[in-house]
Design an enzyme around this catalytic site. Sequence first.
Site, mmCIF file in Angstrom:
data_model
loop_
_atom_site.group_PDB
_atom_site.id
_atom_site.type_symbol
_atom_site.label_atom_id
_atom_site.label_comp_id
_atom_site.label_asym_id
_atom_site.label_seq_id
_atom_site.Cartn_x
_atom_site.Cartn_y
_atom_site.Cartn_z
ATOM 1 N N ARG A 58 7.066 -8.496 -2.056
ATOM 2 C CA ARG A 58 6.838 -7.144 -1.503
ATOM 3 C C ARG A 58 5.908 -6.395 -2.447
ATOM 4 O O ARG A 58 6.344 -5.604 -3.267
ATOM 5 C CB ARG A 58 8.197 -6.425 -1.348
ATOM 6 C CG ARG A 58 8.138 -5.241 -0.414
ATOM 7 C CD ARG A 58 8.493 -3.945 -1.129
ATOM 8 N NE ARG A 58 7.593 -3.664 -2.217
ATOM 9 C CZ ARG A 58 7.791 -2.759 -3.156
ATOM 10 N NH1 ARG A 58 8.877 -2.063 -3.194
ATOM 11 N NH2 ARG A 58 6.905 -2.539 -4.122
ATOM 12 N N ASN A 118 3.026 3.514 -1.112
ATOM 13 C CA ASN A 118 1.778 3.015 -1.684
ATOM 14 C C ASN A 118 1.313 1.792 -0.914
ATOM 15 O O ASN A 118 2.143 1.101 -0.320
ATOM 16 C CB ASN A 118 2.008 2.593 -3.141
ATOM 17 C CG ASN A 118 2.198 3.764 -4.059
ATOM 18 O OD1 ASN A 118 1.546 4.780 -3.923
ATOM 19 N ND2 ASN A 118 3.110 3.619 -5.000
ATOM 20 N N GLU A 159 9.806 -6.645 -10.637
ATOM 21 C CA GLU A 159 8.783 -5.851 -9.974
ATOM 22 C C GLU A 159 8.409 -6.455 -8.628
ATOM 23 O O GLU A 159 8.096 -7.645 -8.539
ATOM 24 C CB GLU A 159 7.550 -5.856 -10.896
ATOM 25 C CG GLU A 159 6.564 -4.793 -10.627
ATOM 26 C CD GLU A 159 7.095 -3.394 -10.842
ATOM 27 O OE1 GLU A 159 7.645 -3.096 -11.892
ATOM 28 O OE2 GLU A 159 6.937 -2.590 -9.910
ATOM 29 N N ASP A 160 8.470 -5.658 -7.590
ATOM 30 C CA ASP A 160 7.984 -6.047 -6.267
ATOM 31 C C ASP A 160 8.624 -7.309 -5.686
ATOM 32 O O ASP A 160 7.945 -8.153 -5.082
ATOM 33 C CB ASP A 160 6.445 -6.130 -6.282
ATOM 34 C CG ASP A 160 5.830 -4.726 -6.326
ATOM 35 O OD1 ASP A 160 6.598 -3.749 -6.415
ATOM 36 O OD2 ASP A 160 4.595 -4.599 -6.269
ATOM 37 N N LYS A 197 1.040 -3.703 -14.642
ATOM 38 C CA LYS A 197 2.162 -2.935 -15.220
ATOM 39 C C LYS A 197 2.153 -3.047 -16.738
ATOM 40 O O LYS A 197 2.371 -2.065 -17.452
ATOM 41 C CB LYS A 197 3.499 -3.478 -14.701
ATOM 42 C CG LYS A 197 3.789 -3.090 -13.272
ATOM 43 C CD LYS A 197 4.650 -1.846 -13.181
ATOM 44 C CE LYS A 197 4.574 -1.246 -11.810
ATOM 45 N NZ LYS A 197 5.455 -0.197 -11.470
ATOM 46 N N TYR A 255 -4.199 0.178 -11.916
ATOM 47 C CA TYR A 255 -2.936 0.111 -11.181
ATOM 48 C C TYR A 255 -3.136 0.695 -9.777
ATOM 49 O O TYR A 255 -4.246 0.711 -9.271
ATOM 50 C CB TYR A 255 -1.782 0.748 -11.994
ATOM 51 C CG TYR A 255 -0.512 0.141 -11.509
ATOM 52 C CD1 TYR A 255 -0.271 -1.222 -11.705
ATOM 53 C CD2 TYR A 255 0.378 0.869 -10.744
ATOM 54 C CE1 TYR A 255 0.839 -1.828 -11.155
ATOM 55 C CE2 TYR A 255 1.485 0.258 -10.195
ATOM 56 C CZ TYR A 255 1.711 -1.086 -10.398
ATOM 57 O OH TYR A 255 2.796 -1.684 -9.833
ATOM 58 N N ASP A 280 12.127 -1.928 -11.553
ATOM 59 C CA ASP A 280 11.325 -0.703 -11.526
ATOM 60 C C ASP A 280 11.253 -0.088 -10.133
ATOM 61 O O ASP A 280 11.219 1.132 -9.997
ATOM 62 C CB ASP A 280 9.918 -1.001 -12.043
ATOM 63 C CG ASP A 280 9.113 0.273 -12.178
ATOM 64 O OD1 ASP A 280 9.610 1.210 -12.811
ATOM 65 O OD2 ASP A 280 8.006 0.346 -11.617
ATOM 66 N N ASP A 281 11.246 -0.916 -9.103
ATOM 67 C CA ASP A 281 11.129 -0.377 -7.737
ATOM 68 C C ASP A 281 12.367 0.413 -7.351
ATOM 69 O O ASP A 281 12.292 1.353 -6.566
ATOM 70 C CB ASP A 281 10.920 -1.517 -6.741
ATOM 71 C CG ASP A 281 9.753 -2.377 -7.159
ATOM 72 O OD1 ASP A 281 8.654 -1.842 -7.262
ATOM 73 O OD2 ASP A 281 9.967 -3.569 -7.442
HETATM 74 P P1 NAD Z 1 11.484 -1.876 1.063
HETATM 75 O O1 NAD Z 1 10.844 -2.961 1.826
HETATM 76 O O2 NAD Z 1 12.649 -2.189 0.212
HETATM 77 O O3 NAD Z 1 11.937 -0.715 2.081
HETATM 78 C C1 NAD Z 1 11.177 -0.284 3.179
HETATM 79 C C2 NAD Z 1 12.129 0.460 4.090
HETATM 80 O O4 NAD Z 1 11.375 1.068 5.124
HETATM 81 C C3 NAD Z 1 13.164 -0.426 4.764
HETATM 82 O O5 NAD Z 1 14.411 0.194 4.688
HETATM 83 C C4 NAD Z 1 12.710 -0.481 6.221
HETATM 84 O O6 NAD Z 1 13.780 -0.583 7.134
HETATM 85 C C5 NAD Z 1 12.077 0.896 6.342
HETATM 86 N N1 NAD Z 1 11.177 0.981 7.488
HETATM 87 C C6 NAD Z 1 10.309 0.075 7.960
HETATM 88 N N2 NAD Z 1 9.722 0.530 9.087
HETATM 89 C C7 NAD Z 1 10.233 1.763 9.296
HETATM 90 C C8 NAD Z 1 10.029 2.751 10.294
HETATM 91 N N3 NAD Z 1 9.168 2.555 11.281
HETATM 92 N N4 NAD Z 1 10.721 3.885 10.210
HETATM 93 C C9 NAD Z 1 11.586 4.096 9.212
HETATM 94 N N5 NAD Z 1 11.819 3.209 8.238
HETATM 95 C C10 NAD Z 1 11.157 2.054 8.284
HETATM 96 O O7 NAD Z 1 10.350 -1.207 0.214
HETATM 97 P P2 NAD Z 1 10.517 -0.200 -1.018
HETATM 98 O O8 NAD Z 1 10.554 -0.946 -2.293
HETATM 99 O O9 NAD Z 1 11.616 0.742 -0.765
HETATM 100 O O10 NAD Z 1 9.108 0.533 -0.992
HETATM 101 C C11 NAD Z 1 8.733 1.306 0.124
HETATM 102 C C12 NAD Z 1 7.436 2.037 -0.182
HETATM 103 O O11 NAD Z 1 7.616 2.922 -1.279
HETATM 104 C C13 NAD Z 1 6.283 1.110 -0.548
HETATM 105 O O12 NAD Z 1 5.105 1.586 0.040
HETATM 106 C C14 NAD Z 1 6.159 1.265 -2.033
HETATM 107 O O13 NAD Z 1 4.840 1.060 -2.508
HETATM 108 C C15 NAD Z 1 6.573 2.700 -2.202
HETATM 109 N N6 NAD Z 1 7.035 2.988 -3.564
HETATM 110 C C16 NAD Z 1 6.453 4.025 -4.198
HETATM 111 C C17 NAD Z 1 6.822 4.309 -5.491
HETATM 112 C C18 NAD Z 1 6.192 5.491 -6.185
HETATM 113 O O14 NAD Z 1 5.360 6.119 -5.643
HETATM 114 N N7 NAD Z 1 6.535 5.842 -7.383
HETATM 115 C C19 NAD Z 1 7.758 3.524 -6.134
HETATM 116 C C20 NAD Z 1 8.346 2.474 -5.443
HETATM 117 C C21 NAD Z 1 7.983 2.205 -4.135
#
Ligand code: NAD
Length: 582
Positions: free
Chosen positions: A166, A419, A256-257, A184, A113, A279-280
């Site tokens: 995504r 991530n 997912e994603d 997953k 993963y 899950d996200d």
């Molecule tokens: P998403 O695309 O829904 O959201 C991304 C957000 O970041 C948006 O609101 C966007 O406007 C904002 N953004 C983009 N550029 C920016 C900047 N320069 N400054 C501030 N904000 C900015 O994505 P998501 O599903 O929310 O996931 C975001 C990240 O979190 C990914 O890297 C994902 O891998 C990670 N994530 C980690 C976990 C975990 O660690 N358990 C779980 C879920 C998601």
Amino acid sequence: MAQQEAAGCQKLQECSQTPVYTRKRGSDILRDPLLNKGLAFTLEERLQLGIHGLLPPCILDQNVQVLQVLKNYDLKKNDLDRYIFLIALQDRNEKLFYRVLTSDIERFMPIVYTPTVGLACQQYGLVFRRPRGLFITIHDRGHIATILKSWPENDVQAIVITDGERILGLGDLGSYGMGIPVGKLALYTACVGMNPQHCLPVMLDVGTDNEELLKDPLYTGLRHTRVRGQAYDDLLDEFMQAVTERYGQKCLIQFEDFANVNAFRLLSKYRNKYCTFNDDIQGTAAVAVAGLLAALRITQNKLSDHKFLFQGAGEAAMGIANLILMAMEKEGTPRQQAVFKVWMVDSKGLIVQGRDNLTKEKLLFAHSHPWLRNLSDAVHCLKPTALIGVSAIGGAFTAQILKEMASFNEQPIIFALSNPTSKAECTAEQCYRLTEGRAIFASGSPFNPVTMEDGRVLYPGQGNNAYVFPGVALGVVACGLRHIDDDVFLIAAEVIVAQVLEEHLAAGRLYPPLNTIRTVSLAVAVKVVEYAFKNGMASLYPEPEDKEMFISSLIYSTDYDEFLIDSYTWPEEASKIQTIKK
Ligand code: NAD
């Protein structure tokens, strides 16, 4: 015939576990990863199944096979090669694959993963050896039920689906996103023991807006831009309907994603109609809130004593923020007050009232405040106690931001959750060093422990959704919970934090060690089942008295099955067995 049946019965009694009857034989057995045991087939089985002579004569037990795998694994030069090696094992011998994974989950999870799966998805055209799961495209509208019939298993209990838009923080990878549902579901089995035969990965290919992939001759998905609007929605509706018709209303569908435009919409459209969760949004919320609850055991105060500032306002941010509100309400803070403790910065700066084009999700956290350009200004002006990075902007927590957080907080809470590792807002090392080791840190991807100048070793917590979704999934399918509400995710967060010992906290860990994840996941599953029965939401009858024992009885074993040939199909072969016994 009666004699053969009697022989079969006697064999049944001799076996420590129920033997498996199979009509397959010969090389088909060796090519079926569910049946194949490689060199662990006994002589009796080899003769019975018609594979004697197709294998070298040596008979190895599973423990020796594990050693062989590990030795081979160690020869691999990089993580992508390790990923390919493990997936090839999964394609060859599923029991051995899971035995290896569970032998050291902490070591193998970052390979099957995140972060390695991200790399594998980016190069899926090269990594792809053997198909796994179902590929359904936008052109299959009207035929999804037929496609589902092609899947060989009739008892599917859990599906993980993506449309690849995504993938982690890597953006639109189209059909290459299939690595995510596959990974997953491998964790469903490795982390809690869901039977892999009950799990189905699905890739919904509606095209991709990734120009590079569209130009790449090796790309394996549809070669057009994403289809959106009504046609997309119809495809999803048809899929949800077809799944329930084929596998029943209790079949769990994990999203997912998906990009956030679709993720929120589809969650609210389907959450009360089907057995589903995202899950996200929800899994991430649970694991992040678990980390925050653990942090409170260090700061010795309540959630409502904190001010949370999010970098990013997408799926992860909204899921976490909403669960924080629920948890604060549970602490006794009215929702109207709780909401003022949560602030967000997105790509256009601080989210405030009056800003243009705010979505319904963002409006909730748009406070009356002058607009600020970026995170750095927001930290300076708002003086948050906790920073949560979920923007997929690597390095967004700059040295200046981290130092400033440490200047007005004794123990700043810093979660760099994006991530894969390259997208993390800061590394564990940067965070600890720039805050003089005072920060309470968690990350989305794994980081090594950091040794401080004073000799202290700090262990960064990995806020891995894998603490949540396998246990939730097993609990849900075990008791036939039809709809999964947000309480389930708050319960999961509370169970996880209850497994964090004082000694873990002292070393900086906000989560139980990853090698205890099976215990944690089982505890989550048990609590979900208890919650479902307590609230009249379970559809399983009668209610099991001992829920832990009940759940444990469902857990997949990585021990090999013993095989018995179907004596009605192969009477000749069955009689050979008796000869051998003599
Ligand atoms: P998403 O695309 O829904 O959201 C991304 C957000 O970041 C948006 O609101 C966007 O406007 C904002 N953004 C983009 N550029 C920016 C900047 N320069 N400054 C501030 N904000 C900015 O994505 P998501 O599903 O929310 O996931 C975001 C990240 O979190 C990914 O890297 C994902 O891998 C990670 N994530 C980690 C976990 C975990 O660690 N358990 C779980 C879920 C998601």
